[in-house]
Design an enzyme around this catalytic site. Structure first.
Site, PDB file in Angstrom:
ATOM      1  N   ASP A  86      -4.248  -5.080   5.826  1.00  0.00           N
ATOM      2  CA  ASP A  86      -4.537  -5.957   4.694  1.00  0.00           C
ATOM      3  C   ASP A  86      -3.349  -6.886   4.464  1.00  0.00           C
ATOM      4  O   ASP A  86      -2.205  -6.441   4.398  1.00  0.00           O
ATOM      5  CB  ASP A  86      -4.803  -5.117   3.444  1.00  0.00           C
ATOM      6  CG  ASP A  86      -5.386  -5.936   2.305  1.00  0.00           C
ATOM      7  OD1 ASP A  86      -5.908  -7.036   2.567  1.00  0.00           O
ATOM      8  OD2 ASP A  86      -5.318  -5.471   1.154  1.00  0.00           O
ATOM      9  N   SER A 126       0.861  -1.181   0.000  1.00  0.00           N
ATOM     10  CA  SER A 126       0.000   0.000   0.000  1.00  0.00           C
ATOM     11  C   SER A 126       0.900   1.234   0.000  1.00  0.00           C
ATOM     12  O   SER A 126       1.685   1.415  -0.918  1.00  0.00           O
ATOM     13  CB  SER A 126      -0.954  -0.029   1.200  1.00  0.00           C
ATOM     14  OG  SER A 126      -1.840   1.059   1.170  1.00  0.00           O
ATOM     15  N   HIS A 167      -2.524  -1.296  -3.388  1.00  0.00           N
ATOM     16  CA  HIS A 167      -3.698  -0.440  -3.183  1.00  0.00           C
ATOM     17  C   HIS A 167      -3.555   0.804  -4.054  1.00  0.00           C
ATOM     18  O   HIS A 167      -2.639   1.612  -3.858  1.00  0.00           O
ATOM     19  CB  HIS A 167      -3.816  -0.023  -1.720  1.00  0.00           C
ATOM     20  CG  HIS A 167      -4.132  -1.157  -0.801  1.00  0.00           C
ATOM     21  ND1 HIS A 167      -4.081  -1.035   0.571  1.00  0.00           N
ATOM     22  CD2 HIS A 167      -4.521  -2.439  -1.039  1.00  0.00           C
ATOM     23  CE1 HIS A 167      -4.419  -2.190   1.125  1.00  0.00           C
ATOM     24  NE2 HIS A 167      -4.678  -3.058   0.171  1.00  0.00           N
TER      25      HIS A 167
END
Length: 345
Positions: free
Chosen positions: A286, A163, A190
């Site tokens: 995540d 991310s 992401h």
């Protein structure tokens, strides 16, 4: 400089409307204060030196001193975390900015509805709060020799999740992987829709692998990197004796799309003990549930070390599950994967 826990932010944008809008969003919470605004990079650089803000928001398209030049000078003279505010029409520009040391980017909504602007406000505040804790700096990545794609099954399929801080980290990992036999890398970064296509195109131009944005039904090929499409998931499935990629849409309850957990869980289900997941820098958790799934299936999970992560949220949460086998500095992940690919030939 911040005091009493308040984060000081300098807003740099050549649009007076954008400066006002961003300032209002930032100051909607008591822990953030806009110390000043600047209309171009030259003015912004002077104010960074004078005011020493914790974080800078930056529009790349500016008069006098453009965003790239601003970043180069800033990282040399007064390194400060920078969040790039980018439009979809300039989505390919953000990756160069990240290489030059920007902390992260935010995409301006194409349609500024109330819901879209509220989502922008929430994302902006989240990233400003994360940015104050990082050590900014110039990140350079030299192109490597391109790996040759060959027919058949790859000796190693690697799922990589990232991310915040991820694009330069992913590029760094790929540079260490130009080996024979060539592995396949599945990247879940992401990122908004359309930006993932630009990310794939950039990696394809400068990196050692053939890189594309994943499409539903793509067969997993050695020597290829697949980037999960923004706004959709990427999972591994079986097609006879081959592996294919599927890109299902998110459900209403999904927090991330693409989602690292979804990718890792599919790897565990399909590859079992051969599953390998790598969790790179990023905010949030995540990948943690996916790491558990890979571990339970007998596979391996690696995580980027804290000292080399821009944000240690995702790697740290994965490590906290007890499922991570190796914690590795960023620069050593690619060579470690290359060594594993050679052993599995």
């Amino acid at each position: 400089m911040s005091s009493k826990g308040v984060i000081s932010v300098l807003v740099i944008d050549d649009s007076a409307h954008n400066r006002r809008t961003l300032s209002t969003m930032l100051e909607s919470e008591p822990d953030v204060r806009v110390v000043d605004r600047a209309a171009d990079g030259e003015e912004g650089l002077k104010k960074v030196v004078d005011l020493k803000p914790d974080v800078v928001t930056l529009d790349l398209e500016m008069p006098k001193l453009g965003g790239y030049t601003f970043l180069r000078l800033l990282m040399r003279t007064a390194p400060t975390p920078v969040i790039v505010i980018s439009s979809y029409s300039h989505r390919s520009d953000v990756f160069k900015a990240l290489e030059l040391g920007a902390f992260d980017f935010i995409a301006k909504p194409q349609h500024p509805t109330f819901e879209a602007m509220e989502a922008l406000r929430v994302e902006l505040l989240e990233k400003v709060r994360a940015a104050r804790h990082v050590r900014p700096g110039y990140r350079h990545a030299a192109p490597g020799a391109r790996a040759m794609a060959v027919a058949g099954e790859p000796p190693l399929v690697v799922a990589v999740g990232a991310s915040t801080g991820g694009p330069p980290a992913v590029q760094r990992v790929l540079e260490g992987l130009a080996v024979e036999p060539t592995p396949c890398v599945l990247v879940c970064q992401h990122m908004p829709p359309q930006f993932t296509r630009a990310f794939a195109d950039r990696l394809d131009r400068i990196g050692p692998f053939s890189v594309t944005e994943a499409r539903d039904g793509d067969l997993v090929q050695p020597g290829h990197v697949y980037i999960a499409p923004g706004g959709r998931h990427m999972v591994v499935a079986e097609r006879g004796s081959r592996l294919e990629l599927q890109t299902p849409p998110p459900t209403p309850v999904d927090k991330y799309a693409p989602c690292v957990d979804r990718l890792f869980v599919s790897m565990a289900q399909v590859l079992g003990a051969k599953a390998l997941g790598v969790v790179l820098t990023g905010m949030g958790a995540d990948g943690a549930e996916g790491a558990r799934a890979v571990h339970r299936a007998g596979g391996e999970v690696w995580a980027q070390s804290e000292e080399t992560s821009v944000v240690f949220g995702m790697p740290g949460e994965a490590i906290a599950t007890g499922a991570v086998k190796r914690v590795i500095p960023l620069g050593d992940i690619g060579p470690a994967l290359a060594a594993l690919a050679r052993r599995r030939r």
